[in-house]
Design an enzyme around this catalytic site. Structure first.
Site, PDB file in Angstrom:
ATOM      1  N   GLU A 293       0.777  -1.235  -0.092  1.00  0.00           N
ATOM      2  CA  GLU A 293       0.198   0.199   0.219  1.00  0.00           C
ATOM      3  C   GLU A 293       0.861   1.409  -0.047  1.00  0.00           C
ATOM      4  O   GLU A 293       0.669   1.984   0.786  1.00  0.00           O
ATOM      5  CB  GLU A 293      -0.894  -0.186   1.344  1.00  0.00           C
ATOM      6  CG  GLU A 293      -1.940  -1.085   1.097  1.00  0.00           C
ATOM      7  CD  GLU A 293      -2.834  -1.159   2.501  1.00  0.00           C
ATOM      8  OE1 GLU A 293      -3.859  -1.622   2.175  1.00  0.00           O
ATOM      9  OE2 GLU A 293      -2.136  -0.753   3.576  1.00  0.00           O
ATOM     10  N   PRO A 294       1.711   1.581  -0.822  1.00  0.00           N
ATOM     11  CA  PRO A 294       2.339   2.616  -0.954  1.00  0.00           C
ATOM     12  C   PRO A 294       1.465   3.853  -1.253  1.00  0.00           C
ATOM     13  O   PRO A 294       0.657   3.950  -2.225  1.00  0.00           O
ATOM     14  CB  PRO A 294       3.419   2.547  -2.110  1.00  0.00           C
ATOM     15  CG  PRO A 294       2.737   1.526  -3.166  1.00  0.00           C
ATOM     16  CD  PRO A 294       1.970   0.659  -2.235  1.00  0.00           C
ATOM     17  N   GLY A 295       1.924   4.905  -0.465  1.00  0.00           N
ATOM     18  CA  GLY A 295       1.180   6.217  -0.696  1.00  0.00           C
ATOM     19  C   GLY A 295       2.099   7.273  -1.135  1.00  0.00           C
ATOM     20  O   GLY A 295       2.267   7.888  -2.317  1.00  0.00           O
ATOM     21  N   ARG A 296       3.034   7.855  -0.238  1.00  0.00           N
ATOM     22  CA  ARG A 296       3.915   8.930  -0.379  1.00  0.00           C
ATOM     23  C   ARG A 296       4.621   8.475  -1.797  1.00  0.00           C
ATOM     24  O   ARG A 296       4.975   9.448  -2.452  1.00  0.00           O
ATOM     25  CB  ARG A 296       4.646   8.865   0.928  1.00  0.00           C
ATOM     26  CG  ARG A 296       5.736   9.993   0.837  1.00  0.00           C
ATOM     27  CD  ARG A 296       6.953   9.828   1.879  1.00  0.00           C
ATOM     28  NE  ARG A 296       6.431   9.414   2.836  1.00  0.00           N
ATOM     29  CZ  ARG A 296       5.891  10.465   4.026  1.00  0.00           C
ATOM     30  NH1 ARG A 296       5.801  11.784   3.921  1.00  0.00           N
ATOM     31  NH2 ARG A 296       5.452   9.649   5.375  1.00  0.00           N
ATOM     32  N   ARG A 333       3.399  19.928   7.186  1.00  0.00           N
ATOM     33  CA  ARG A 333       4.286  18.940   7.503  1.00  0.00           C
ATOM     34  C   ARG A 333       5.227  19.337   8.322  1.00  0.00           C
ATOM     35  O   ARG A 333       5.817  18.654   9.172  1.00  0.00           O
ATOM     36  CB  ARG A 333       4.702  17.885   6.232  1.00  0.00           C
ATOM     37  CG  ARG A 333       3.715  17.157   5.700  1.00  0.00           C
ATOM     38  CD  ARG A 333       3.773  16.016   4.640  1.00  0.00           C
ATOM     39  NE  ARG A 333       4.885  14.987   5.355  1.00  0.00           N
ATOM     40  CZ  ARG A 333       6.113  14.836   5.340  1.00  0.00           C
ATOM     41  NH1 ARG A 333       6.669  15.684   4.714  1.00  0.00           N
ATOM     42  NH2 ARG A 333       6.538  13.812   6.098  1.00  0.00           N
ATOM     43  N   TYR A 337       5.676  17.747  11.687  1.00  0.00           N
ATOM     44  CA  TYR A 337       6.656  16.763  12.112  1.00  0.00           C
ATOM     45  C   TYR A 337       8.182  17.223  11.855  1.00  0.00           C
ATOM     46  O   TYR A 337       9.035  16.527  11.879  1.00  0.00           O
ATOM     47  CB  TYR A 337       6.359  15.612  11.038  1.00  0.00           C
ATOM     48  CG  TYR A 337       5.025  15.306  10.581  1.00  0.00           C
ATOM     49  CD1 TYR A 337       4.232  14.618  11.559  1.00  0.00           C
ATOM     50  CD2 TYR A 337       4.719  15.194   9.098  1.00  0.00           C
ATOM     51  CE1 TYR A 337       3.274  14.137  11.061  1.00  0.00           C
ATOM     52  CE2 TYR A 337       3.331  14.961   8.929  1.00  0.00           C
ATOM     53  CZ  TYR A 337       2.672  14.405  10.090  1.00  0.00           C
ATOM     54  OH  TYR A 337       1.436  13.743   9.539  1.00  0.00           O
ATOM     55  N   CYS A 364      -1.481  33.014  10.413  1.00  0.00           N
ATOM     56  CA  CYS A 364      -1.253  34.040  11.743  1.00  0.00           C
ATOM     57  C   CYS A 364      -1.010  33.129  12.716  1.00  0.00           C
ATOM     58  O   CYS A 364      -1.583  32.719  13.592  1.00  0.00           O
ATOM     59  CB  CYS A 364      -2.365  34.825  12.059  1.00  0.00           C
ATOM     60  SG  CYS A 364      -2.554  36.141  10.853  1.00  0.00           S
ATOM     61  N   GLU A 365       0.450  32.491  12.638  1.00  0.00           N
ATOM     62  CA  GLU A 365       0.620  31.508  13.434  1.00  0.00           C
ATOM     63  C   GLU A 365       2.363  31.244  13.312  1.00  0.00           C
ATOM     64  O   GLU A 365       3.052  31.196  12.221  1.00  0.00           O
ATOM     65  CB  GLU A 365       0.183  30.093  12.972  1.00  0.00           C
ATOM     66  CG  GLU A 365       0.675  29.017  13.436  1.00  0.00           C
ATOM     67  CD  GLU A 365      -0.017  28.076  14.674  1.00  0.00           C
ATOM     68  OE1 GLU A 365      -1.002  28.359  14.628  1.00  0.00           O
ATOM     69  OE2 GLU A 365       0.761  27.541  15.392  1.00  0.00           O
ATOM     70  N   TYR A 393       0.599  13.910   1.074  1.00  0.00           N
ATOM     71  CA  TYR A 393       0.425  14.670   2.460  1.00  0.00           C
ATOM     72  C   TYR A 393       0.396  16.035   2.472  1.00  0.00           C
ATOM     73  O   TYR A 393       0.832  16.785   3.593  1.00  0.00           O
ATOM     74  CB  TYR A 393       1.258  13.946   3.409  1.00  0.00           C
ATOM     75  CG  TYR A 393       1.027  12.475   3.451  1.00  0.00           C
ATOM     76  CD1 TYR A 393      -0.014  11.703   3.907  1.00  0.00           C
ATOM     77  CD2 TYR A 393       2.074  11.513   3.271  1.00  0.00           C
ATOM     78  CE1 TYR A 393      -0.280  10.380   3.935  1.00  0.00           C
ATOM     79  CE2 TYR A 393       2.046  10.326   3.323  1.00  0.00           C
ATOM     80  CZ  TYR A 393       0.933   9.858   3.496  1.00  0.00           C
ATOM     81  OH  TYR A 393       0.619   8.343   3.706  1.00  0.00           O
TER      82      TYR A 393
HETATM   83  N1  LLP Z   1      -1.167   1.789   4.691  1.00  0.00           N
HETATM   84  C1  LLP Z   1      -1.512   2.119   5.761  1.00  0.00           C
HETATM   85  C2  LLP Z   1      -2.429   1.013   6.656  1.00  0.00           C
HETATM   86  C3  LLP Z   1      -1.111   3.370   6.410  1.00  0.00           C
HETATM   87  O1  LLP Z   1      -1.534   3.559   7.506  1.00  0.00           O
HETATM   88  C4  LLP Z   1      -0.262   4.183   5.574  1.00  0.00           C
HETATM   89  C5  LLP Z   1      -0.062   5.455   6.226  1.00  0.00           C
HETATM   90  C6  LLP Z   1       0.117   3.805   4.383  1.00  0.00           C
HETATM   91  C7  LLP Z   1      -0.718   2.434   3.856  1.00  0.00           C
HETATM   92  C8  LLP Z   1       0.727   4.652   3.410  1.00  0.00           C
HETATM   93  O2  LLP Z   1       2.095   4.817   3.853  1.00  0.00           O
HETATM   94  P1  LLP Z   1       3.201   5.661   3.052  1.00  0.00           P
HETATM   95  O3  LLP Z   1       3.457   4.782   1.714  1.00  0.00           O
HETATM   96  O4  LLP Z   1       2.521   6.798   2.386  1.00  0.00           O
HETATM   97  O5  LLP Z   1       4.026   5.996   3.724  1.00  0.00           O
HETATM   98  N2  LLP Z   1       0.879  12.372   7.279  1.00  0.00           N
HETATM   99  C9  LLP Z   1       2.221  11.816   7.485  1.00  0.00           C
HETATM  100  C10 LLP Z   1       2.065  10.171   7.049  1.00  0.00           C
HETATM  101  C11 LLP Z   1       1.007   9.372   7.814  1.00  0.00           C
HETATM  102  C12 LLP Z   1       1.143   7.975   7.109  1.00  0.00           C
HETATM  103  C13 LLP Z   1       0.002   7.118   7.789  1.00  0.00           C
HETATM  104  N3  LLP Z   1      -0.161   6.046   7.399  1.00  0.00           N
HETATM  105  C14 LLP Z   1       3.470  12.360   6.699  1.00  0.00           C
HETATM  106  O6  LLP Z   1       2.899  13.216   6.270  1.00  0.00           O
HETATM  107  O7  LLP Z   1       4.324  12.172   6.754  1.00  0.00           O
END
Ligand code: LLP
Length: 434
Positions: A293-296, A333, A337, A364-365, A393
Site C-alpha cells: 500500500e504505497p502512498g507517499r 508537514r 513533523y 497567523c501562527e 500529504y
Molecule cells: N497503509 C496504511 C495502513 C497506512 O497507515 C499508511 C500510512 C499507508 C499505507 C501509506 O504509507 P506511505 O507509503 O504513504 O508512507 N501524514 C504523514 C504520514 C502518515 C502515514 C500514515 N499511514 C506524513 O505527512 O508524513
C-alpha cells in the site's frame, strides 16, 4: 543551486524550470499561485515500478493499493485505474471520492481504526474488496451490520507486529504502543481472529500491518514479513485458520532532500516479493496473495508547489524569513513533523545559493513554516519559489485555517496542463455556513 530531488524536473532553453516538459513560470502565470503541480508521467512510472517488481518476482496474485490518504481527488483514481492499481481508503470521504472518480470498489481496501457504523454500511453497500478490521468492537459492529444487510464480507485484520521502523516518532504506527490494530505479543490478535473465524457473517482472509512511513531501508519490511508470516503459520497450525492474504502496508521512503538516498521502488517491491517468498517457503506456507500500500512514494516525487514571495525579512545575526503566499494550510508537514523540503527557484533554477533562509507562510501562527535552513540565491518580492516533492500529504492534509482558500491541482502530462482540482473561491468557504 539546481538540486532536483523530485523526478521530472528540467530546465528549458529560456533557463526556466519545467515539470513534465511544461514551463513552471508559465503555469504560475496561467493558474496563479500558490499552485500544486503534479507530473502525471511520474505517478504512472512509480505505479509501474512497484507493480513491475511484483510481477517479475512474485509467483502468486498481488495487488498494489495506493494509500489514498497521501493524495485524494477524483482524477487521480482514473490514472490509478489505468495503471492497474488498487487503492486503500480510510474513511467514507475517501471511499466516496474513489467511487465518484470511477474507481472499481472491488479494488478498494477499507482501513481505519474507528470506522463508524454508517461508514461500514457504506463500504458494504459499495462492495469494497476488503474491510481491514482494526479491533474487537469493530468486528462485532461489522458482524451486526453485515447480518442486517445480508452481506458476508471478506475481511482482514490490522496487526501490530511490534516493529520499530526508525522513522519520525509521529509517523510510526507499527509498534505495540499504537492506536492502530491488534497486538501480537499479548495474544489479542490470535484471540480476535479465532473468534472471527467462527462467525457466519464474515470471511477472514488475511492480515495487514503498516510499520511506519518514510522508511529508507528494506530490513524493516523483511522483518515485518517474517513476523506476519510466522503468525499466519501459527494461526494455520494452532487454530486451524488458514489465511491467504498478506498486506504489508506502505511506508517506502522518498528523496525530500539532496542527502536522502531511498531504495528505488523497483528494488523495494522486488525485495518484498523475495522476502515473502523465501520466508513462506521456509515456513512451508503456500504463497499468500501479497498486497502493498504505497502512498507517499507514488505521488510525492511528482509534486511541486509554486508560491510567490511576498516579503524578505533579514534579521541581522539571527535569520532571514522569506514569506510566501501559502503555508501550513497547503503544507502542514513542517508544523506537524518538523519536515524539511528542498526549494528551487522556477525562474532561475541554476542560480547558486548564497544564503540559508526560513521559508515561512502567510498564516497567523509562528509555527507556520514550510522549511528551515533552505538554501536560496538572493530573492525578492514577486519571485516565484518552488518547493519540491510535495505530491503526498500536502493537498490531502490541507486546511482552510485563516479562511485561506486551497490552491488548485494542475496536472501536466505529455507537454500539456489541465486543472484536476480548481482553486477554492471565497464562496466555497461559505458553502456549509448557514
Ligand atoms: N497503509 C496504511 C495502513 C497506512 O497507515 C499508511 C500510512 C499507508 C499505507 C501509506 O504509507 P506511505 O507509503 O504513504 O508512507 N501524514 C504523514 C504520514 C502518515 C502515514 C500514515 N499511514 C506524513 O505527512 O508524513
Amino acid at each position: 543551486m539546481r538540486q532536483f530531488v523530485m523526478s521530472g524536473l528540467n530546465i528549458n532553453s529560456g533557463g526556466h524550470l519545467t515539470v513534465g516538459g511544461v514551463s513552471v513560470p508559465e503555469l504560475a502565470r496561467e493558474y496563479g499561485t500558490p499552485l500544486y503541480i503534479l507530473d502525471e508521467q511520474v505517478i504512472r512510472d512509480n505505479c509501474r515500478e512497484v507493480i513491475g517488481g511484483l510481477r517479475e518476482h512474485y509467483n502468486a496474485p498481488f495487488t498494489v493499493a495506493f494509500a489514498s490518504k497521501a493524495l485524494c481527488f477524483k482524477e487521480l483514481y482514473r490514472i490509478l485505474r489505468e495503471e492497474g492499481m488498487g487503492a486503500d481508503v480510510v474513511s467514507g470521504g475517501e471511499l466516496y471520492t474513489a467511487v465518484k472518480g470511477g474507481f472499481d470498489p472491488k479494488g478498494l481496501y477499507f482501513h481505519g481504526n474507528n470506522k463508524s457504523a454508517s461508514e461500514i454500511k457504506y463500504a458494504l453497500e459499495s462492495g469494497v474488496r476488503r474491510i481491514v478490521v482494526d479491533n474487537a468492537e469493530e468486528l462485532e459492529l461489522l458482524g451486526e451490520i453485515a447480518a442486517q444487510g445480508g452481506y458476508t464480507p471478506d475481511i482482514s485484520f490490522r496487526i501490530k507486529p511490534g516493529i520499530d521502523a526508525h522513522t519520525h516518532e509521529f509517523i510510526k504506527t507499527g509498534k505495540i504502543d499504537s492506536k492502530f490494530g491488534l497486538a501480537l505479543e499479548t495474544g489479542e490478535a490470535a484471540e480476535v481472529i479465532a473468534r472471527a473465524a467462527k462467525m457466519k457473517t464474515v470471511r477472514v482472509v488475511g492480515i495487514n500491518c503498516h510499520i511506519g512511513s518514510q522508511i529508507f531501508g528494506t530490513e524493516p519490511f523483511a522483518l515485518a514479513a517474517k513476523v506476519m508470516l510466522t503468525f499466519m503459520r501459527d494461526l494455520r497450525e494452532n487454530l486451524g485458520v488458514p489465511l491467504n492474504e498478506l498486506n504489508l502496508g506502505g511506508g517506502f521512503g522518498i528523496k525530500y532532500l539532496p542527502n536522502h538516498e531511498p531504495v528505488t521502488l523497483a528494488d523495494m517491491s522486488r525485495m518484498c516479493a523475495e522476502s515473502v517468498t523465501a520466508i513462506a517457503n521456509e515456513l512451508n506456507l503456500p504463497l499468500p496473495e501479497l498486497v502493498l500500500e504505497p502512498g507517499r512514494s507514488i505521488t510525492a516525487p511528482a509534486g511541486l508547489t509554486v508560491y510567490t514571495i511576498g516579503s524578505v525579512k533579514h534579521i541581522p545575526g539571527v535569520n532571514t524569513y522569506v514569506a510566501v503566499d501559502g503555508g501550513m494550510t497547503d503544507n502542514p508537514r513542517h508544523a506537524l513533523y518538523g519536515a524539511s523540503y528542498e526549494p528551487i527557484m522556477p525562474e532561475r533554477p541554476n542560480a547558486p545559493a548564497t544564503q540559508n533562509v526560513i521559508i515561512a507562510g502567510r498564516l497567523c501562527e509562528s509555527g507556520d513554516i514550510i522549511t528551515r535552513n533552505a538554501p536560496l540565491p538572493d530573492v525578492k518580492t514577486g519571485d516565484l519559489l518552488g518547493i519540491q516533492a510535495t505530491g503526498a500529504y500536502n493537498f490531502s492534509m490541507a486546511s482552510n485555517y485563516n479562511r485561506v482558500p486551497r490552491p488548485p491541482i494542475v496536472i501536466v502530462y505529455k507537454g500539456k496542463s489541465r486543472i484536476a482540482v480548481r482553486r477554492q473561491t471565497y464562496e466555497d468557504l461559505l458553502v456549509c455556513d448557514q
